[in-house]
Each structure stands twice: as structure tokens, then as C-alpha cells.
Design a protein around this motif. Structure first.
Motif, PDB file in Angstrom:
ATOM      1  N   ILE A 355     -13.883 -38.904 -50.110  1.00  0.00           N
ATOM      2  CA  ILE A 355     -13.772 -37.577 -50.129  1.00  0.00           C
ATOM      3  C   ILE A 355     -12.573 -37.313 -51.080  1.00  0.00           C
ATOM      4  CG2 ILE A 355     -13.323 -35.259 -49.157  1.00  0.00           C
ATOM      5  CD1 ILE A 355     -14.708 -36.577 -46.607  1.00  0.00           C
ATOM      6  N   GLU A 356     -11.422 -37.986 -50.789  1.00  0.00           N
ATOM      7  CA  GLU A 356     -10.238 -37.749 -51.926  1.00  0.00           C
ATOM      8  C   GLU A 356     -10.642 -38.377 -53.160  1.00  0.00           C
ATOM      9  OE1 GLU A 356      -7.115 -39.807 -49.732  1.00  0.00           O
ATOM     10  OE2 GLU A 356      -6.788 -38.121 -48.407  1.00  0.00           O
ATOM     11  N   GLN A 357     -11.157 -39.527 -53.105  1.00  0.00           N
ATOM     12  CA  GLN A 357     -11.700 -40.121 -54.713  1.00  0.00           C
ATOM     13  C   GLN A 357     -12.595 -38.818 -55.435  1.00  0.00           C
ATOM     14  OE1 GLN A 357     -14.509 -43.066 -54.269  1.00  0.00           O
ATOM     15  NE2 GLN A 357     -14.978 -42.968 -56.453  1.00  0.00           N
ATOM     16  N   TRP A 358     -13.331 -38.146 -54.719  1.00  0.00           N
ATOM     17  CA  TRP A 358     -14.106 -37.006 -55.516  1.00  0.00           C
ATOM     18  C   TRP A 358     -13.751 -35.723 -55.543  1.00  0.00           C
ATOM     19  CZ3 TRP A 358     -18.031 -38.154 -58.635  1.00  0.00           C
ATOM     20  CH2 TRP A 358     -18.638 -39.290 -58.395  1.00  0.00           C
ATOM     21  N   ALA A 359     -12.297 -35.629 -55.067  1.00  0.00           N
ATOM     22  CA  ALA A 359     -11.667 -34.182 -54.741  1.00  0.00           C
ATOM     23  C   ALA A 359     -11.872 -33.572 -56.241  1.00  0.00           C
ATOM     24  CB  ALA A 359     -10.318 -34.315 -54.318  1.00  0.00           C
ATOM     25  N   PRO A 360     -11.719 -33.923 -57.290  1.00  0.00           N
ATOM     26  CA  PRO A 360     -11.652 -33.224 -58.587  1.00  0.00           C
ATOM     27  C   PRO A 360     -12.993 -32.832 -58.776  1.00  0.00           C
ATOM     28  CG  PRO A 360     -10.444 -35.271 -59.126  1.00  0.00           C
ATOM     29  CD  PRO A 360     -11.130 -35.326 -57.658  1.00  0.00           C
ATOM     30  N   ARG A 361     -13.982 -33.565 -58.426  1.00  0.00           N
ATOM     31  CA  ARG A 361     -15.277 -33.135 -58.718  1.00  0.00           C
ATOM     32  C   ARG A 361     -15.880 -32.032 -57.401  1.00  0.00           C
ATOM     33  NH1 ARG A 361     -16.708 -32.300 -63.305  1.00  0.00           N
ATOM     34  NH2 ARG A 361     -18.755 -31.946 -62.545  1.00  0.00           N
ATOM     35  N   ILE A 362     -15.316 -32.312 -56.453  1.00  0.00           N
ATOM     36  CA  ILE A 362     -15.655 -31.122 -55.363  1.00  0.00           C
ATOM     37  C   ILE A 362     -15.282 -29.911 -55.642  1.00  0.00           C
ATOM     38  CG2 ILE A 362     -15.136 -30.725 -53.072  1.00  0.00           C
ATOM     39  CD1 ILE A 362     -15.166 -33.731 -52.334  1.00  0.00           C
ATOM     40  N   LYS A 363     -13.967 -29.982 -56.120  1.00  0.00           N
ATOM     41  CA  LYS A 363     -13.375 -28.696 -57.006  1.00  0.00           C
ATOM     42  C   LYS A 363     -14.359 -27.898 -57.808  1.00  0.00           C
ATOM     43  CE  LYS A 363      -9.306 -26.622 -58.946  1.00  0.00           C
ATOM     44  NZ  LYS A 363      -9.896 -26.167 -60.439  1.00  0.00           N
ATOM     45  N   ALA A 364     -14.560 -28.973 -58.868  1.00  0.00           N
ATOM     46  CA  ALA A 364     -15.652 -28.264 -59.713  1.00  0.00           C
ATOM     47  C   ALA A 364     -16.779 -27.632 -59.273  1.00  0.00           C
ATOM     48  CB  ALA A 364     -15.767 -29.524 -60.995  1.00  0.00           C
ATOM     49  N   ARG A 365     -17.371 -28.530 -58.425  1.00  0.00           N
ATOM     50  CA  ARG A 365     -18.835 -28.062 -58.096  1.00  0.00           C
ATOM     51  C   ARG A 365     -18.726 -27.160 -56.777  1.00  0.00           C
ATOM     52  NH1 ARG A 365     -22.599 -31.493 -60.542  1.00  0.00           N
ATOM     53  NH2 ARG A 365     -24.147 -29.951 -59.827  1.00  0.00           N
ATOM     54  N   VAL A 366     -17.662 -27.321 -55.925  1.00  0.00           N
ATOM     55  CA  VAL A 366     -17.850 -26.216 -54.814  1.00  0.00           C
ATOM     56  C   VAL A 366     -17.059 -25.201 -54.677  1.00  0.00           C
ATOM     57  CG1 VAL A 366     -17.288 -26.322 -52.117  1.00  0.00           C
ATOM     58  CG2 VAL A 366     -18.350 -28.622 -53.353  1.00  0.00           C
ATOM     59  N   ILE A 367     -16.005 -25.300 -55.777  1.00  0.00           N
ATOM     60  CA  ILE A 367     -15.050 -24.014 -55.919  1.00  0.00           C
ATOM     61  C   ILE A 367     -15.195 -23.332 -56.938  1.00  0.00           C
ATOM     62  CG2 ILE A 367     -12.388 -23.457 -55.621  1.00  0.00           C
ATOM     63  CD1 ILE A 367     -12.438 -26.094 -53.806  1.00  0.00           C
ATOM     64  N   ASP A 368     -15.350 -24.021 -58.083  1.00  0.00           N
ATOM     65  CA  ASP A 368     -15.459 -23.516 -59.592  1.00  0.00           C
ATOM     66  C   ASP A 368     -16.730 -22.953 -59.756  1.00  0.00           C
ATOM     67  OD1 ASP A 368     -12.672 -24.039 -59.559  1.00  0.00           O
ATOM     68  OD2 ASP A 368     -13.111 -25.717 -61.044  1.00  0.00           O
ATOM     69  N   ALA A 369     -17.780 -23.977 -59.835  1.00  0.00           N
ATOM     70  CA  ALA A 369     -19.117 -23.429 -60.232  1.00  0.00           C
ATOM     71  C   ALA A 369     -19.764 -23.062 -58.964  1.00  0.00           C
ATOM     72  CB  ALA A 369     -19.821 -24.693 -60.741  1.00  0.00           C
ATOM     73  N   LYS A 370     -19.358 -23.574 -57.782  1.00  0.00           N
ATOM     74  CA  LYS A 370     -20.065 -23.111 -56.513  1.00  0.00           C
ATOM     75  C   LYS A 370     -21.717 -23.546 -56.705  1.00  0.00           C
ATOM     76  CE  LYS A 370     -17.738 -19.253 -54.745  1.00  0.00           C
ATOM     77  NZ  LYS A 370     -16.282 -18.963 -55.299  1.00  0.00           N
ATOM     78  N   ASP A 371     -22.052 -24.590 -57.186  1.00  0.00           N
ATOM     79  CA  ASP A 371     -23.213 -25.082 -57.243  1.00  0.00           C
ATOM     80  C   ASP A 371     -23.701 -26.217 -56.586  1.00  0.00           C
ATOM     81  OD1 ASP A 371     -22.255 -27.007 -59.142  1.00  0.00           O
ATOM     82  OD2 ASP A 371     -23.904 -26.985 -60.392  1.00  0.00           O
ATOM     83  N   MET A 372     -22.640 -26.664 -55.852  1.00  0.00           N
ATOM     84  CA  MET A 372     -22.843 -27.692 -54.678  1.00  0.00           C
ATOM     85  C   MET A 372     -22.574 -26.981 -53.154  1.00  0.00           C
ATOM     86  SD  MET A 372     -24.298 -30.530 -55.089  1.00  0.00           S
ATOM     87  CE  MET A 372     -24.958 -30.757 -56.576  1.00  0.00           C
ATOM     88  N   PRO A 373     -23.111 -26.930 -52.143  1.00  0.00           N
ATOM     89  CA  PRO A 373     -24.231 -27.840 -51.948  1.00  0.00           C
ATOM     90  C   PRO A 373     -25.563 -27.556 -52.933  1.00  0.00           C
ATOM     91  CG  PRO A 373     -23.380 -26.989 -49.831  1.00  0.00           C
ATOM     92  CD  PRO A 373     -22.632 -26.256 -51.083  1.00  0.00           C
TER      93      PRO A 373
END
Ligand code: HEC
Length: 396
Positions: A355-373
Motif C-alpha cells: 500500500i505504501e509502495q503505491w501511495a503516490p498513485r493511490i493519491k493520484a487516482r483516489v484523491i486527485d482524479a477520484k477514478d478509483m475504485p
């Protein structure tokens, strides 16, 4: 359908689509290049009715290519047509569209946040948009407008923009983009089927009957293949667009798509002009500048964490629980999702390290773009996004 069988069908059809597409576009590029490099033939060839002469070396052999002004006196025994490249690309493309977006409409085409559609409604709208798009082109290209390329182009761009907008108002963003691709691809295959082939058949028939072929046939085929020249790059972009959420997920995604269509068509124009020996580097420079401007214009606003978020803390166990509940159904070694049976993009969240390894992409997709999930299938709440934001704010 069993998701595993679906995956294999998807792979086989996509592979076939790619190969046939390469064959079609490759042949199209080659013939445009060929036409634009023909030179005046020596007199003895001109006397035979040859209008263009070209020499090439490839794979250790010399090739002598001659293009007749109108037609040879006698039909050769073997004449290559180059039509199946186009037809098989269309057939495999249509199968792929149907498999992914119609059989899998619930996952890929219908986005309940955009419009609540049944599978039947979604498919009807999808096929309807293709009929409307292709139908408009086929009507317009048969009118006097065919002689006014620029006006026709402008009208087609207006219709394309309307379709692009309409599609993004009813479908998932990826589904909307792919339908624009299907419309353009069908227009291109239609150019071969409705325009180029009948003209060529008439030409061949005239030669066989010993009649002088009407030059209108050749011109009609040439016009339609010129149109295809400018749609090749846009349609290739759409093919790969699903890998680039920054384009299709933008709030003005319909406009982004039109901008990319115009830019890529301009790039093609640069190469067409260059074949003629006309160096117009500004066309290419303009396309590059336009791409950079577009990239800046659609850049997702990376959320700056607030002082408040940085001050708060969140329990690690809580973060893990959210990911487990909202992401792991797809992103795990053994996904439980009904469609994604293998972790998408190879992203697996099995422990805190990953989860930590993917943190930057989690931010990009879940917080910035909000297109994940993915299409918010697991119904993540705003509050949960906020908790993940606080956790990342504390760890970045
Ligand atoms: C319903 C299935 C599904 C769920 C649930 C889901 N994803 Fe995804 N995810 C996908 C698919 C499909 C892709 C590949 C396509 C794409 O990138 O849009 C993907 C790709 C990704 C990627 C890699 C692409 C990149 O931008 O680097 C990340 C990171 C990601 N997801 C994070 C998450 C997080 C975090 C969650 C939970 C909050 C989540 N996903 C929930 C389906 C899902």
C-alpha cells in the motif's frame, strides 16, 4: 460468460485486430507515400500510359513501380486489391467492441454516475451512435460538399464534437471514447466498402470491356482514401486512449478528444506535405505546441494537503481496512470481483508495504482524479477518501 474465457477471447480478438489494423494502416501509409513520390516517367513509359514512375530498394531487391494515368490497355492476370485488411480490421474491431462494451456493458459501458441505463439501452445507444455518425458522413460525402474539402471537414468536426459530447453524457468515459473510435473506424471501412471498391470495380470493368474508364471513378476512390489518411492517427490514438485516464477522465473529456483528433490529423498533414517535398515544419511544431498546451490545460489539480490534514493522524489499521474493503476485491492476488479475476495493472494491495509502495498513485487516482475504485464499484465514501488523504499527507 466465464471471466477467464472472456479474457482469452479478448486477447485473441485484440491481437487479431492489432495485426489486421497494422496491415491496413501500413498499406495505407505505403500507398499515400507511393502516390506522393511518383516522378515523371521516361518517354517510353509515358507512351504506354504510365503517369508516375518510382524506384525503390527493400529487403535486398530493386522494385520498379509504375502508376497508370488511367488504366493499362489489358487487365493483368493477377491484380491485388488490398480490401481484406480493411474489412478484417473492422470485423475484429466490432467483435472486440461487442465483447468488452456490450457483453461487458455493466462493467465497461454503463457508468451509473453518468446515466442509469439497462444493458439493452446502452447497446442500442451505442449502435445508434455509430449509425448516426457513419450515416451523416455517407450522406454528406455524396453531396456537392465533396468538392469543398475544408467546408466538409469543418462540418464533420462539428458533428463529431456533438457526438463526442453526447456520448460522454450517456456512457462511461472509456465507453464514450471507444464509440468515437468505432464511428471513425466504421467510416474508414465504409470508405473502402461504399466508395473505393465500387469505383475500382467500375474501373476494372471498363478496362476489361476495352472502354475508356471514366476518370470520375478514380477521383472518387482517391477522395475517400484521402479522408482515410487524416483519420488514421486519430483512430490509433483512440485505440490506446483507454490507458490514459488523464484524457478520458477529464471533466471536458469530449473536448479533449476533439483536440487530440485535430492535433493528430495535423501531424498526418505534415507527413503528407513532406512526401510532396513541401517542408512545412511549422505544422509539426504547431502540433507539438498544441499538445503541450493541452497537457497543461488538462493537468489534474494535485490536491495540496491542508494544514488540518497534515495535523490530523489516522490509524494504520483503519487505512488497511479501507483498502481491504474498497480495493482488494480487484487489487489482490486472488480478486473476488466478477469481472477482474486478475489484479488490474498488476497492482496488488496485500499488506501495508505494498500500500505504501503505491501511495503516490493511490493519491493520484483516489484523491486527485477520484477514478478509483473503478467506476466506484465498491462504493467508496468521501469520508474514506479523506482518511486516505490524511494518511498520505502524513507520510509524504
Ligand atoms: C472493480 C475493480 C477495481 C477496484 C475495486 C479498484 N480498482 Fe484500481 N484498477 C482497476 C482497473 C481495471 C485498473 C486498470 C485500468 C486503469 O488504470 O484505469 C486499475 C488500476 C489501478 C492502479 C494502477 C494505475 C495507475 O494509475 O497507476 C492503481 C494505483 C489503482 N487501480 C488503485 C486503486 C485503489 C487505491 C482502489 C481502492 C480505493 C482501487 N484501485 C479499486 C480496477 C479496480
Amino acid at each position: 460468460m466465464d471471466p477467464y474465457i472472456n479474457e482469452w477471447l479478448n486477447l485473441v480478438i485484440r491481437f487479431a485486430h492489432l495485426i489486421t489494423g497494422i496491415a491496413w494502416i501500413g498499406a495505407s501509409f505505403y500507398f499515400v507515400w507511393l502516390d506522393n513520390h511518383l516522378e515523371n516517367p521516361p518517354q517510353w513509359k509515358a507512351d504506354k500510359g504510365i503517369g508516375g514512375d518510382l524506384w525503390a530498394i527493400h529487403g535486398g531487391g530493386f522494385y520498379e513501380v509504375a502508376k497508370y494515368k488511367l488504366a493499362p490497355e489489358k487487365m493483368p492476370t493477377t491484380l491485388h486489391w488490398f480490401k481484406w485488411e480493411a474489412y478484417t480490421t473492422w470485423i475484429t474491431g466490432f467483435l472486440l467492441l461487442s465483447l468488452m462494451f456490450y457483453v461487458g456493458a455493466e462493467s465497461y459501458l454503463i457508468d451509473k454516475r453518468v446515466a442509469v441505463l439497462t444493458q439493452f439501452q446502452a447497446i442500442a445507444l451505442g449502435l445508434g451512435s455509430i449509425v448516426v455518425g457513419v450515416g451523416s458522413y455517407e450522406v454528406l460525402v455524396r453531396t456537392k460538399l465533396r468538392e469543398h474539402g475544408v467546408i466538409l471537414g469543418v462540418i464533420l468536426i462539428v458533428i463529431g464534437t456533438a457526438l463526442s459530447y453526447g456520448l460522454t453524457q450517456v456512457f462511461s468515459a472509456r465507453g464514450a471514447y471507444m464509440h468515437m473510435g468505432a464511428i471513425i473506424g466504421t467510416i474508414m471501412a465504409g470508405n473502402v466498402f461504399f466508395g473505393i471498391m465500387p469505383s475500382q470495380r467500375a474501373l476494372v470493368k471498363a478496362v476489361e470491356e476495352g472502354a475508356v474508364p471514366d476518370p470520375a471513378y478514380g477521383l472518387n476512390a482517391k477522395l475517400r482514401s484521402t479522408h482515410n489518411t487524416y483519420t488514421t492517427l486519430p483512430v490509433i490514438f483512440i485505440m490506446i486512449s483507454n490507458h490514459y485516464p488523464m484524457t478520458y477522465n477529464h471533466s471536458a473529456n469530449w473536448l479533449v478528444l476533439i483536440a487530440i483528433i485535430l492535433i493528430t490529423a495535423a501531424v498526418r498533414q505534415y507527413f503528407v506535405l513532406r512526401h510532396f517535398g513541401k517542408q512545412k515544419p511549422m505544422v509539426l511544431v504547431g502540433s507539438v505546441v498544441a499538445t503541450i498546451i493541452l497537457a497543461f490545460a488538462i493537468a489534474p489539480r494535485a490536491t495540496e494537503f491542508t494544514a488540518e490534514q497534515k495535523r490530523q493522524t489516522v490509524n494504520i489499521a483503519k487505512v488497511q481496512a479501507i483498502i481491504e474493503q474498497r480495493c482488494a476485491s480487484c487489487h489482490s492476488a486472488t480478486p473476488t470481483d466478477d469481472v477482474f479475476t486478475i489484479a488490474p495493472a498488476g497492482v496488488v494491495f496485500n499488506d501495508m508495504t505494498s500500500i505504501e509502495q503505491w501511495a503516490p498513485r493511490i493519491k493520484a487516482r483516489v484523491i486527485d482524479a477520484k477514478d478509483m475504485p473503478f467506476m466506484n464499484k465498491t462504493q467508496m465514501t468521501e469520508q474514506e477518501r479523506e482518511l486516505l488523504a490524511i494518511w498520505i499527507a502524513n507520510n509524504s
